[in-house]
Write an enzyme that holds these catalytic residues in place. Sequence first.
Site, PDB file in Angstrom:
ATOM      1  CE  LYS A 113      -1.558   2.590   3.063  1.00  0.00           C
ATOM      2  NZ  LYS A 113      -1.293   3.806   2.264  1.00  0.00           N
ATOM      3  CD  GLU A 116      13.926   1.023   8.510  1.00  0.00           C
ATOM      4  OE1 GLU A 116      14.375   1.990   9.157  1.00  0.00           O
ATOM      5  OE2 GLU A 116      14.557  -0.021   8.339  1.00  0.00           O
ATOM      6  CB  CYS A 169      13.244   9.168   8.369  1.00  0.00           C
ATOM      7  SG  CYS A 169      13.769   7.939   7.196  1.00  0.00           S
ATOM      8  CD  GLU A 184      11.060  12.590  11.118  1.00  0.00           C
ATOM      9  OE1 GLU A 184       9.913  12.185  11.390  1.00  0.00           O
ATOM     10  OE2 GLU A 184      11.883  11.896  10.509  1.00  0.00           O
TER      11      GLU A 184
HETATM   12  P1  ADP Z   1       3.445  10.958   6.964  1.00  0.00           P
HETATM   13  O1  ADP Z   1       2.982  11.750   8.132  1.00  0.00           O
HETATM   14  O2  ADP Z   1       4.857  11.178   6.595  1.00  0.00           O
HETATM   15  O3  ADP Z   1       2.517  10.960   5.792  1.00  0.00           O
HETATM   16  P2  ADP Z   1       2.393   8.470   7.872  1.00  0.00           P
HETATM   17  O4  ADP Z   1       2.973   7.617   8.923  1.00  0.00           O
HETATM   18  O5  ADP Z   1       1.099   9.158   8.140  1.00  0.00           O
HETATM   19  O6  ADP Z   1       3.538   9.476   7.479  1.00  0.00           O
HETATM   20  O7  ADP Z   1       2.201   7.655   6.522  1.00  0.00           O
HETATM   21  C1  ADP Z   1       3.065   6.641   6.075  1.00  0.00           C
HETATM   22  C2  ADP Z   1       2.231   5.545   5.447  1.00  0.00           C
HETATM   23  O8  ADP Z   1       1.366   5.009   6.434  1.00  0.00           O
HETATM   24  C3  ADP Z   1       1.322   5.993   4.306  1.00  0.00           C
HETATM   25  O9  ADP Z   1       1.271   4.975   3.336  1.00  0.00           O
HETATM   26  C4  ADP Z   1      -0.016   6.148   4.984  1.00  0.00           C
HETATM   27  O10 ADP Z   1      -1.106   5.979   4.108  1.00  0.00           O
HETATM   28  C5  ADP Z   1       0.030   4.997   5.967  1.00  0.00           C
HETATM   29  N1  ADP Z   1      -0.861   5.128   7.113  1.00  0.00           N
HETATM   30  C6  ADP Z   1      -1.202   6.234   7.806  1.00  0.00           C
HETATM   31  N2  ADP Z   1      -2.047   5.933   8.809  1.00  0.00           N
HETATM   32  C7  ADP Z   1      -2.240   4.584   8.774  1.00  0.00           C
HETATM   33  C8  ADP Z   1      -2.992   3.653   9.552  1.00  0.00           C
HETATM   34  N3  ADP Z   1      -3.719   4.038  10.597  1.00  0.00           N
HETATM   35  N4  ADP Z   1      -2.944   2.345   9.204  1.00  0.00           N
HETATM   36  C9  ADP Z   1      -2.189   1.931   8.171  1.00  0.00           C
HETATM   37  N5  ADP Z   1      -1.457   2.761   7.397  1.00  0.00           N
HETATM   38  C10 ADP Z   1      -1.478   4.076   7.690  1.00  0.00           C
END
Ligand code: ADP
Length: 490
Positions: free
Chosen positions: A182, A258, A292, A389
């Site tokens: 995903k 990560e 990161c 960050e």
């Molecule tokens: P950023 O803030 O840098 O966008 P995130 O951690 O929100 O970082 O996003 C990183 C990945 O995690 C993306 O693919 C996002 O769609 C996914 N993501 C965010 N929230 C969830 C969740 N609750 N469950 C699964 N995947 C998630």
Amino acid sequence: MTSTSEVLDDLEDRLFIGGRWRESASGTRFDVVDPATGDAIAHVADATPADGIAALDAAVAAAESWAATTPRVRGEILRRAFDLVQTQFEELALLMTLEMGKPLAESRSEVTYGGEFLRWFSEEAVRINGRYGTNPEGTGRMIVSYRPVGPCYLITPWNFPLAMATRKIAPALAAGCTVVLKPAELTPLTTLALAGILQEAGLPDGVVNVVTTTDAAGVSGPIIRDPRLRKLSFTGSTPVGKQLIRQAADSVLRVSMELGGNAPFLVFEDADLDLAIDGAMLAKFRNIGQACTAANRFLVHESVAEEFAERVTARVRELHMGRGTEHGVTIGPLIDDRAVTKAQDLVDDAVMRRAALRVGGTSAPGPGTFFEPTVLVGVATGSRILEEEIFGPVLAIVPFADEADAVRLANATEFGLVSYVFTQDPARGQRMIDRLETGMMGLNVGAISNAAAPFGGVKQSGMGREGGVEGIHEYLSVKYTLTPDPYAKR
Ligand code: ADP
């Protein structure tokens, strides 16, 4: 020059499940936006939870036959994918610049770096070796072998759309695992293009499946809860990582994480300042600060802090902000409005606590989500910018008095991904290797990523390693077998 429409053709409106390109179950789609213009550049299918499970079904169905392929066959498919990445080098670079915003030159570097994981793990696929030995008592023979862990769910972020995908897919495939990936909703196009490349390289149906969605939690939940899933690998923010670890606990799912960083960049009084300034520009402004591994806190010895600040400010004034597709641009837009607001809040908070602004400090007028490259000096302890960050082009300088002070400041964070150290004293360099609590370190260099290196953090920066000889083990489980001493009398 490759044209935009050429690159975007074929990627729209479709998920990649079981080797077929198909619409989402709901038929809905969402826009992918160019952060440099605010314009929608493509629509992609918006997967539902049912699509996510269909993708897992496909990965499960393909798991046994893929695990049974020979390592050489798996390696050769990965190697063909690497070659196809080279053939489509410019298209992939343009795609990343369009959906993510980084300057084309940086996108090209990412194609090189991201592609390299396919080649590296094509070579590692044939080097999954076990152990054989006699037990200490001499009563038996011990065999240690490795098995693919099984179907994996991979979640990637938006900042390195190609490399984050290949860094997970390539070792998983080399190990004999099938995957559902995903990508981040902000940058799904590069992953879809990569799926096309893997298919063209001869990957059997169902081994890699891609679901694009605006409902990350809704689609991921049922996949993570499904007992057929054996592994979750995530790259993203620490809060989301923690949430996923909690979900994974219910089925004791293996995880690789990560997560965020807060990298200290130490410049000692004996540093080669030319090298330190080149390193700082790379460690801070690569990817517009959205990595990161980006240096977050510049800890500089008080005797060289002013010279460092002046020289780095002069270099920052030479940066050219603009659309990543334009010639000579070195700083693209931030990914979205939220990122701009965060950078502004962090700068305002530091200035309120008496930091001095040497250059930049504000967002640029639209269209596009731009933030000026910024240098702050004299940033006070307690400022948010030292604790969070930044994920933006803001360079914050804090002076320190001696080595013990530098180590204390550097380690004063819950994160532990990477540190950068500039010193010409080899003994001091080695002391820093021992004392800085990070999974990685750049010693007199400002960029450390390499497909041959184990990338990963300690503390709340995560667990597991990607790349190197270590990377494939995230996707293998250890099987120990004992068999009696073949010479024993019966
Ligand atoms: P950023 O803030 O840098 O966008 P995130 O951690 O929100 O970082 O996003 C990183 C990945 O995690 C993306 O693919 C996002 O769609 C996914 N993501 C965010 N929230 C969830 C969740 N609750 N469950 C699964 N995947 C998630």
